[in-house]
Write an enzyme that holds these catalytic residues in place. Sequence first.
Site, short mmCIF file in Angstrom:
data_model
loop_
_atom_site.label_atom_id
_atom_site.label_comp_id
_atom_site.label_asym_id
_atom_site.label_seq_id
_atom_site.Cartn_x
_atom_site.Cartn_y
_atom_site.Cartn_z
N GLN A 256 -15.22 13.68 -4.79
CA GLN A 256 -13.94 13.60 -4.09
C GLN A 256 -13.98 14.45 -2.83
O GLN A 256 -13.46 14.06 -1.78
CB GLN A 256 -12.81 14.07 -5.01
CG GLN A 256 -11.44 13.98 -4.37
CD GLN A 256 -11.11 12.57 -3.93
OE1 GLN A 256 -11.33 11.61 -4.65
NE2 GLN A 256 -10.62 12.43 -2.71
N HIS A 259 -15.04 13.14 0.73
CA HIS A 259 -14.24 12.21 1.54
C HIS A 259 -13.86 12.80 2.89
O HIS A 259 -13.71 12.08 3.87
CB HIS A 259 -12.97 11.79 0.78
CG HIS A 259 -13.18 10.61 -0.10
ND1 HIS A 259 -13.52 9.38 0.39
CD2 HIS A 259 -13.12 10.49 -1.44
CE1 HIS A 259 -13.65 8.54 -0.62
NE2 HIS A 259 -13.42 9.18 -1.74
N GLU A 323 -3.42 11.65 -6.71
CA GLU A 323 -3.88 10.29 -6.41
C GLU A 323 -4.83 9.81 -7.53
O GLU A 323 -4.65 8.74 -8.07
CB GLU A 323 -4.61 10.31 -5.07
CG GLU A 323 -5.12 8.95 -4.63
CD GLU A 323 -6.07 9.05 -3.44
OE1 GLU A 323 -6.52 10.18 -3.12
OE2 GLU A 323 -6.38 8.00 -2.85
N HIS A 324 -5.82 10.62 -7.83
CA HIS A 324 -6.77 10.30 -8.91
C HIS A 324 -6.68 11.38 -9.99
O HIS A 324 -6.59 12.56 -9.65
CB HIS A 324 -8.21 10.29 -8.41
CG HIS A 324 -8.46 9.36 -7.27
ND1 HIS A 324 -8.50 9.79 -5.97
CD2 HIS A 324 -8.69 8.02 -7.24
CE1 HIS A 324 -8.75 8.76 -5.18
NE2 HIS A 324 -8.85 7.66 -5.91
N ASP A 357 -13.29 3.67 -7.35
CA ASP A 357 -13.35 3.56 -5.89
C ASP A 357 -13.98 2.24 -5.46
O ASP A 357 -13.68 1.73 -4.39
CB ASP A 357 -14.18 4.71 -5.31
CG ASP A 357 -13.47 6.05 -5.40
OD1 ASP A 357 -12.24 6.04 -5.58
OD2 ASP A 357 -14.14 7.09 -5.29
N HIS A 416 36.52 -12.05 1.46
CA HIS A 416 35.61 -12.29 0.33
C HIS A 416 36.36 -12.98 -0.81
O HIS A 416 35.85 -13.91 -1.42
CB HIS A 416 35.01 -10.97 -0.17
CG HIS A 416 33.84 -10.49 0.63
ND1 HIS A 416 33.94 -10.12 1.95
CD2 HIS A 416 32.53 -10.33 0.30
CE1 HIS A 416 32.75 -9.74 2.38
NE2 HIS A 416 31.88 -9.87 1.42
#
Lengths: 426, 426
Positions: A256, A259, A323-324, A357, A416
């Site tokens: 990770q 990245h 996220e993960h 991924d 209405h």
Amino acid sequence: MMQVVNLPERTSWNDLLQRPFSNNTDIAGKVKMIVADVKENGDTAIRKYTSEYDGVAIENLLVPAAEISNAQNIIPSELKSAIQQAANNITLFHEQSKFSYPVVETMPGVKCWKRSLPIEKVGLYIPGGSAPLFSTLLMLGIPAKLAGCSEIIVCTPAGKDSKVHPAILYTAALLGIENIYCIGGAQAIAAMAYGTETIPMVYKIFGPGNRYVTTAKQLVQIEGIAIDMPAGPSEVVVLADATANAKFVAADLLSQAEHGADSQVLLVTTSPEIVKAVQEEIAIQINSLARKDMIRESLLHSKIILLDTIEQAIEMVNEYAPEHLIVCCNNDEIIAAKIINAGSVFLGNYSPESVGDYASGTNHSLPTNGYARAYSGVNVESFMKTITYQKLDIPGLQKISNTVITMATAEGLDAHANAVKIRLNV
Amino acid sequence: MMQVVNLPERTSWNDLLQRPFSNNTDIAGKVKMIVADVKENGDTAIRKYTSEYDGVAIENLLVPAAEISNAQNIIPSELKSAIQQAANNITLFHEQSKFSYPVVETMPGVKCWKRSLPIEKVGLYIPGGSAPLFSTLLMLGIPAKLAGCSEIIVCTPAGKDSKVHPAILYTAALLGIENIYCIGGAQAIAAMAYGTETIPMVYKIFGPGNRYVTTAKQLVQIEGIAIDMPAGPSEVVVLADATANAKFVAADLLSQAEHGADSQVLLVTTSPEIVKAVQEEIAIQINSLARKDMIRESLLHSKIILLDTIEQAIEMVNEYAPEHLIVCCNNDEIIAAKIINAGSVFLGNYSPESVGDYASGTNHSLPTNGYARAYSGVNVESFMKTITYQKLDIPGLQKISNTVITMATAEGLDAHANAVKIRLNV
């Protein structure tokens, strides 16, 4: 290398779980200017910024069909097979989520129903930069195709040779996507939002990108162009107990961290032994990795947090909303059921994040920065919208008329009420 | 009163279908200041702006429980029955959309699945102003409850008497919503986004509002707070052929026009007789309506468009992407199937928009301003997000390993490849 936090007080969690600060206000003015220029001057502006920022002079913004079909001759067959296998798995998983809705007769003669429809025109942004992210094209293109979007365009920056990487072109061809524009950055987002002489406008823009891309997506969103989700740096939490394998955990944290320097990785564990062993393993494994300098930077704002109990650890994960999330624990499935805020979850010792991924089948476009509290990852429905319908017959309208007239009158909307009365002569 | 456009050229459609221009840049600076002040100073700022803009000094921001439970003693029983009936219908329609997802084994040993979960904390904004919009509370509160959100708060401005309208309190009590804060405007949006001493922060904010509210929602969205959808003035298209009833069509156009001076109503028709008859009916009906002045203003930027064929009319509707579409035509269901951009569709001569606004069961929080091209109306899923999961066993990881390693390597991410290799000793 990573900061170790032992048994933090509950009151300190909020500070502890802060993401590395990121702020795009410094570039907001510049992005606003680029977006406005593209809206006004179309292709001319696109070429200007592509030359200025990417350092390439693009003649054809649209990648020629021959170049796309030729890509299969350029990339290795092993990579082609890998992309095909990933595409199969992603298709298998994503095609499960198509729904049909029943007609609901809420009162006799009052029929209501709902229909899911593809968003006609969508734009996929595939970052260039340090790597050709053909995997992201799979993750966006497959659900777009499954949803049935009739116009799918791709923007991705060309390399220094003015060409788009053949792996991206091959992937596009595999998915049946024909319109690829070799432009990137804020100018590409603006082009898709407003259209230019060459690039058609779309209704929704998907895909990750750098700060310029992210800021441009926020800007056009204010003007009503839909976007997939807000973006932030990628992140993982590994939740580990004593049954975890320190080697594997270290490898996941490192994967990770590669990245980008702004990625954040957290290890949350109940095991002091794991704290120690993972640190040792990181120190060993990092030396053989190509991106070790970037990884070292990323680890500087990453943390190893030791907690007393698994219940506390689950609570911390839900507060952070990663996220993960990789769960390397005994009872991983029981723990997974208690996770309420996360993008994608990897269970057990043999489910590294990298399988998700690329190829397990789930989507890798996921909510970062705690957005998993309210946002889902990209899926087929991200490329669709629903329309609701109702049809009443005269007895149905009669039955519902008092309710509508009473409520409309109480809200002070007599026209209405009148639309009902006039139909029933009351 | 309404502009009539006969058989316009295809090339003129784009101009013809422009929405009345609305631009919030004039108030953006002011809203930014309010939002920042609330973020910094919490309740103090809230009280300041509530006094400044709404002209009321609020002591308790939270409406006392006794006041909520007492509301049922204040409002007429006919209105209570109407609200209950509407709540029943809305519940019946919305509860259909709950999904469970299968576990997909994308390859032997590679299991992927998905889970839908409620967003824990949501905030509902209910405008005050000219009318107590308890119907909007039904439309937001029911799907929030069905989704299972554990913390649902409501912000709605108090009237000049410092009280929230009892119909709103009654509706909240009916839905089991306890936390109602009597504040409105940009300051209410900021309070829900960041939290104050009294008001808890939420993860997603729903509800319509004026330009201040809309601008504030856009601002906090950039910081990652999710919002339901972008907002614009309300609108309707009536699509009518010679089988339509001019009286009904006129009543529907007028009912939409009474929402506000910026509402837009369009009649798209293939019948010259309908053009004439609807104009006459509007001239007659408008005189008896309470909001006739507002309606007249709204009709100034509304249009009656005559086209040659129903196919052209369908094409025009899809290009405009109306929030509401009423189809008063022979073959209404066949036409409905060809509509690809709309929020909610009303079929036949006995389905006025007002039934959907209140009680048919569909949601009235719908995409305006052409956003129906990419956005859905509010539904149960608007209050949920999904998490994906994957679990691999060793044979599964072996089977997928080549694919992942090859792709990661091609993307230049060797730590990603390593997370697989280290588990398989390759």
